[in-house]
Design a protein around this motif. Structure first.
Motif, PDB file in Angstrom:
ATOM      1  N   THR A   1       0.848  -1.072   0.187  1.00 36.63           N
ATOM      2  CA  THR A   1       0.153  -0.043   0.014  1.00 36.63           C
ATOM      3  C   THR A   1       0.846   1.193   0.021  1.00 36.63           C
ATOM      4  OG1 THR A   1      -1.777  -1.031   1.454  1.00 36.63           O
ATOM      5  CG2 THR A   1      -1.827   1.124   1.296  1.00 36.63           C
ATOM      6  N   ASP A   2       0.401   2.284  -0.828  1.00 37.98           N
ATOM      7  CA  ASP A   2       1.300   3.510  -0.789  1.00 37.98           C
ATOM      8  C   ASP A   2       0.760   4.183   0.446  1.00 37.98           C
ATOM      9  OD1 ASP A   2       2.251   5.802  -1.314  1.00 37.98           O
ATOM     10  OD2 ASP A   2       1.411   6.402  -3.204  1.00 37.98           O
ATOM     11  N   LEU A   3       1.404   4.223   1.668  1.00 38.06           N
ATOM     12  CA  LEU A   3       0.905   4.634   2.995  1.00 38.06           C
ATOM     13  C   LEU A   3       0.794   6.279   2.959  1.00 38.06           C
ATOM     14  CD1 LEU A   3       0.544   4.004   5.681  1.00 38.06           C
ATOM     15  CD2 LEU A   3       2.866   4.648   6.068  1.00 38.06           C
ATOM     16  N   VAL A   4       1.429   6.871   2.408  1.00 38.99           N
ATOM     17  CA  VAL A   4       1.244   8.448   2.186  1.00 38.99           C
ATOM     18  C   VAL A   4      -0.166   8.959   1.446  1.00 38.99           C
ATOM     19  CG1 VAL A   4       2.121  10.472   1.377  1.00 38.99           C
ATOM     20  CG2 VAL A   4       3.745   8.857   2.479  1.00 38.99           C
TER      21      VAL A   4
ATOM     22  N   THR B   1       9.235   7.496  19.209  1.00 37.74           N
ATOM     23  CA  THR B   1       8.479   6.279  19.126  1.00 37.74           C
ATOM     24  C   THR B   1       8.437   5.816  17.864  1.00 37.74           C
ATOM     25  OG1 THR B   1       6.622   7.426  18.206  1.00 37.74           O
ATOM     26  CG2 THR B   1       6.783   7.251  20.752  1.00 37.74           C
ATOM     27  N   GLY B   2       8.850   6.446  16.619  1.00 43.14           N
ATOM     28  CA  GLY B   2       9.364   5.892  15.359  1.00 43.14           C
ATOM     29  C   GLY B   2       7.886   6.152  14.412  1.00 43.14           C
ATOM     30  N   GLU B   3       7.021   6.585  15.214  1.00 41.93           N
ATOM     31  CA  GLU B   3       5.675   6.730  14.402  1.00 41.93           C
ATOM     32  C   GLU B   3       5.719   7.932  13.404  1.00 41.93           C
ATOM     33  OE1 GLU B   3       2.549   6.993  17.311  1.00 41.93           O
ATOM     34  OE2 GLU B   3       2.700   4.961  17.798  1.00 41.93           O
ATOM     35  N   ASN B   4       5.032   7.709  12.405  1.00 41.49           N
ATOM     36  CA  ASN B   4       4.991   8.655  11.273  1.00 41.49           C
ATOM     37  C   ASN B   4       3.901   9.590  11.601  1.00 41.49           C
ATOM     38  OD1 ASN B   4       7.222   8.418   9.631  1.00 41.49           O
ATOM     39  ND2 ASN B   4       6.282   6.694   8.626  1.00 41.49           N
TER      40      ASN B   4
END
Length: 173
Positions: A4-7, A143-146
């Motif tokens: 999946t293209d996350l952005v 946290t490493g979260e986007n």
């Protein structure tokens, strides 16, 4: 670990949230202070009454000026439409197969936010975005979260109140 293209997936979800916010503001029955003119129900649009949903919508269409009537659409809840069809059909199944435009005489757009049907030329309903919508993303390094954010400043302008009518059902005393 996905294809999946996350952005773009997240941006589409943010756009969907913005569309929900637009709908919430433009169909607010009791708008927030300062947002009254952005709501169809708070802007002082003329209400036309009838003793049924069908008759109220027909009266609202007839009450519009001819220039607006030619391009008018009806925005209403699907549940109200089904109730209207049930009443009109009176046990016959033929109306259930007809398109809403064939029954009402104008194109119909369904929205659960339209508490009372709105009839009018929706070209005179306009959303302004100033400045432009901005999409931002960042990464929380702890946290490493986007993180993704959509920022939009908008207002809803009903450019001509006379291009709209609200169809209101009157119940007998």
């Amino acid at each position: 670990a996905t294809d999946t293209d996350l952005v773009s997936t997240v941006e589409r979800a943010l756009q969907s949230g913005l569309a929900a916010k637009e709908k919430k503001v433009s169909f607010a029955v009791t708008p927030k202070a300062g947002e009254e003119e952005m709501s169809f129900y708070g802007a002082g649009i003329k209400e036309v009454q009838g003793d049924s949903t069908y008759k109220a919508i027909k009266a609202a269409i007839a009450d519009l000026a001819e220039d607006f009537r030619d391009n008018a659409k009806v925005m209403m809840r699907y549940s109200d439409y089904l109730e209207m069809i049930e009443t009109l059909a009176n046990g016959s199944a033929t109306l259930y197969n007809a398109q809403p435009e064939q029954i009402i005489g104008k194109p119909v757009v369904f929205s659960d936010a339209a508490v009372k049907p709105i009839v009018g030329d929706f070209r005179y309903s306009h959303f302004n975005y100033d400045p432009a919508i901005t999409y931002e993303s960042d990464k929380d390094i702890s946290t490493g979260e986007n993180l993704f954010v959509l920022t939009a400043w908008f207002d809803h302008k009903i450019k001509l109140k006379s291009a709209f009518r609200i169809a209101s059902v009157v119940t007998a005393p």
